[in-house]
Design a protein around this motif. Sequence first.
Motif, PDB file in Angstrom:
ATOM      1  N   GLN A   8     -11.679   1.843 -15.378  1.00 40.40           N
ATOM      2  CA  GLN A   8     -12.194   0.665 -14.689  1.00 40.40           C
ATOM      3  C   GLN A   8     -11.220   0.179 -13.622  1.00 40.40           C
ATOM      4  O   GLN A   8     -11.624  -0.143 -12.501  1.00 40.40           O
ATOM      5  CB  GLN A   8     -12.469  -0.450 -15.706  1.00 40.40           C
ATOM      6  N   SER A   9      -9.944   0.126 -13.971  1.00 46.71           N
ATOM      7  CA  SER A   9      -8.925  -0.274 -12.991  1.00 46.71           C
ATOM      8  C   SER A   9      -8.886   0.684 -11.809  1.00 46.71           C
ATOM      9  O   SER A   9      -8.812   0.262 -10.645  1.00 46.71           O
ATOM     10  CB  SER A   9      -7.544  -0.333 -13.657  1.00 46.71           C
ATOM     11  N   ASP A  10      -8.951   1.985 -12.115  1.00 44.29           N
ATOM     12  CA  ASP A  10      -8.934   2.984 -11.045  1.00 44.29           C
ATOM     13  C   ASP A  10     -10.150   2.843 -10.137  1.00 44.29           C
ATOM     14  O   ASP A  10     -10.043   2.959  -8.907  1.00 44.29           O
ATOM     15  CB  ASP A  10      -8.901   4.398 -11.642  1.00 44.29           C
ATOM     16  N   PHE A  11     -11.295   2.579 -10.747  1.00 45.01           N
ATOM     17  CA  PHE A  11     -12.530   2.441  -9.977  1.00 45.01           C
ATOM     18  C   PHE A  11     -12.445   1.239  -9.042  1.00 45.01           C
ATOM     19  O   PHE A  11     -12.777   1.335  -7.850  1.00 45.01           O
ATOM     20  CB  PHE A  11     -13.717   2.301 -10.931  1.00 45.01           C
ATOM     21  N   ILE A  12     -11.990   0.099  -9.559  1.00 42.26           N
ATOM     22  CA  ILE A  12     -11.883  -1.102  -8.736  1.00 42.26           C
ATOM     23  C   ILE A  12     -10.852  -0.909  -7.628  1.00 42.26           C
ATOM     24  O   ILE A  12     -11.084  -1.277  -6.464  1.00 42.26           O
ATOM     25  CB  ILE A  12     -11.529  -2.333  -9.603  1.00 42.26           C
ATOM     26  N   THR A  13      -9.713  -0.323  -7.978  1.00 40.11           N
ATOM     27  CA  THR A  13      -8.658  -0.095  -6.983  1.00 40.11           C
ATOM     28  C   THR A  13      -9.171   0.768  -5.834  1.00 40.11           C
ATOM     29  O   THR A  13      -8.964   0.450  -4.645  1.00 40.11           O
ATOM     30  CB  THR A  13      -7.443   0.592  -7.629  1.00 40.11           C
ATOM     31  N   THR A  14      -9.857   1.858  -6.175  1.00 40.84           N
ATOM     32  CA  THR A  14     -10.379   2.760  -5.141  1.00 40.84           C
ATOM     33  C   THR A  14     -11.457   2.086  -4.310  1.00 40.84           C
ATOM     34  O   THR A  14     -11.501   2.255  -3.081  1.00 40.84           O
ATOM     35  CB  THR A  14     -10.933   4.048  -5.782  1.00 40.84           C
ATOM     36  N   CYS A  15     -12.333   1.322  -4.962  1.00 36.39           N
ATOM     37  CA  CYS A  15     -13.395   0.633  -4.225  1.00 36.39           C
ATOM     38  C   CYS A  15     -12.822  -0.402  -3.264  1.00 36.39           C
ATOM     39  O   CYS A  15     -13.313  -0.569  -2.142  1.00 36.39           O
ATOM     40  CB  CYS A  15     -14.375  -0.016  -5.201  1.00 36.39           C
ATOM     41  N   LEU A  16     -11.781  -1.086  -3.668  1.00 35.32           N
ATOM     42  CA  LEU A  16     -11.146  -2.069  -2.790  1.00 35.32           C
ATOM     43  C   LEU A  16     -10.469  -1.393  -1.604  1.00 35.32           C
ATOM     44  O   LEU A  16     -10.613  -1.833  -0.450  1.00 35.32           O
ATOM     45  CB  LEU A  16     -10.118  -2.888  -3.576  1.00 35.32           C
ATOM     46  N   SER A  17      -9.738  -0.323  -1.860  1.00 35.49           N
ATOM     47  CA  SER A  17      -8.990   0.331  -0.787  1.00 35.49           C
ATOM     48  C   SER A  17      -9.889   1.042   0.216  1.00 35.49           C
ATOM     49  O   SER A  17      -9.482   1.313   1.352  1.00 35.49           O
ATOM     50  CB  SER A  17      -7.998   1.335  -1.378  1.00 35.49           C
ATOM     51  N   ASN A  18     -11.142   1.310  -0.176  1.00 36.06           N
ATOM     52  CA  ASN A  18     -12.079   1.990   0.720  1.00 36.06           C
ATOM     53  C   ASN A  18     -13.181   1.059   1.243  1.00 36.06           C
ATOM     54  O   ASN A  18     -14.161   1.532   1.833  1.00 36.06           O
ATOM     55  CB  ASN A  18     -12.714   3.178   0.010  1.00 36.06           C
ATOM     56  N   GLY A  19     -13.034  -0.236   1.021  1.00 34.22           N
ATOM     57  CA  GLY A  19     -13.986  -1.198   1.566  1.00 34.22           C
ATOM     58  C   GLY A  19     -15.336  -1.199   0.897  1.00 34.22           C
ATOM     59  O   GLY A  19     -16.304  -1.775   1.428  1.00 34.22           O
TER      60      GLY A  19
END
Length: 408
Positions: A8-19
């Motif tokens: 979940q953390s990885d998913f949110i982090t990636t979604c944030l960094s890619n807009g």
Amino acid sequence: MSSLEAYQSDFITTCLSNGILKFGSFTLKSGRTSPYFFNAGDLSTGELVLMTARAYASAIIASGVQFDMLFGPAYKGIPLVAATALILQSEHSINVPFAFDRKEAKTHGEGGNIIGAPFRGRVLVLDDVITGGTSIRHSIELIRKAGDCAQFAGVVVSLDRQEKGKGEKSAIQEVESEEGVKVFSVIGMNDIIKYLEETRNGQENIIKQMMEYRNVYGFASLTAKQLEQVAPKTSSCSEASYMEECATSDVASERLTEAIEQHNTIANESAAIIAWQLNESLEYRYNINHFSNDQKKHNPGQGTRCMANSEFIVGYVSAHEDLRGEATVDLGGNLSDEEKDSVLDLVLDDSHTYDVAFWFYDTQCTDSVKNQVRKGGMGGLDAFMQQCVGGPTPQKIYEYFDLLVDVL
């Protein structure tokens, strides 16, 4: 505070960094102004699809849902189902068939509108999000057309906004209620808030906006896993003194969520009510008061999960037409101990035993108390316990409340 799962953390982090996940001010189709926006349509590179498939696979395994095949509704569900099936096989050794559909049936070649494996067994649907529920209902109809050889097993989505729709239920809650199955998500709005709280980095204003939005539009729900995090004894009834009264997390969480939906309580209100229940029932071990005044002696007519006095049990029964019809005593009269117990017997079933505390909050607490509870914090909890329930707030209730606010 319970932490997010790594996926979940990885998913949110990636979604944030890619807009894909953004914070700001966004007008939704509903007309609401949201402090965040999630655009699954931007998951459009091989790396992002791979990351998303891994998150879906992890969410499926974590959910414990039983399934025999996967289905992805056109169009966004197509890459999701193919990539997730690949990850389940390559990284988890789970080899299952999958299928997806066309928007329009093909009239030549193999024909039809289903591509891939035929529907067989328990079919788990993968989609990006659920807004109006149209896509999911279409998928359910396709599965039903396959006849008795296939059953709808549930749905997995990337984001559950965890907010009410136009009515008192969200589209996800409506699907769960109508179809009798669960909708699972990689993340929800509460997970995004938790992620922000854990990472901080000067995001206090965003956290404040997210929590304000949740207080207005959000709904609270409780899973079995979350309830066990708060109240570990609910994992088993093996050591219960009264097995017929004990409830495990799978039963209690479902009934508590139903009560939350019915009474339309937000997270802070639900946390206060459930914390009270957990303390009084010793984590749902009891729904009858066997220990009045520190003596192993039953207090006639007192019970259910909040150990309400008999006068409130009678009031609850009187307020519900179906229960009034079952009562064999004059509810307005001076009841004997035996008659009080007969009234209590009417509300010990799962449909009512958790609901009494929510009814008590609705009908016995003043608007002033409710406003304090909705604002949150220990001050609101104290107002509920001291001005409505009566008496000081036990330390254990503070502890339960703090954990519940975190998961609701």
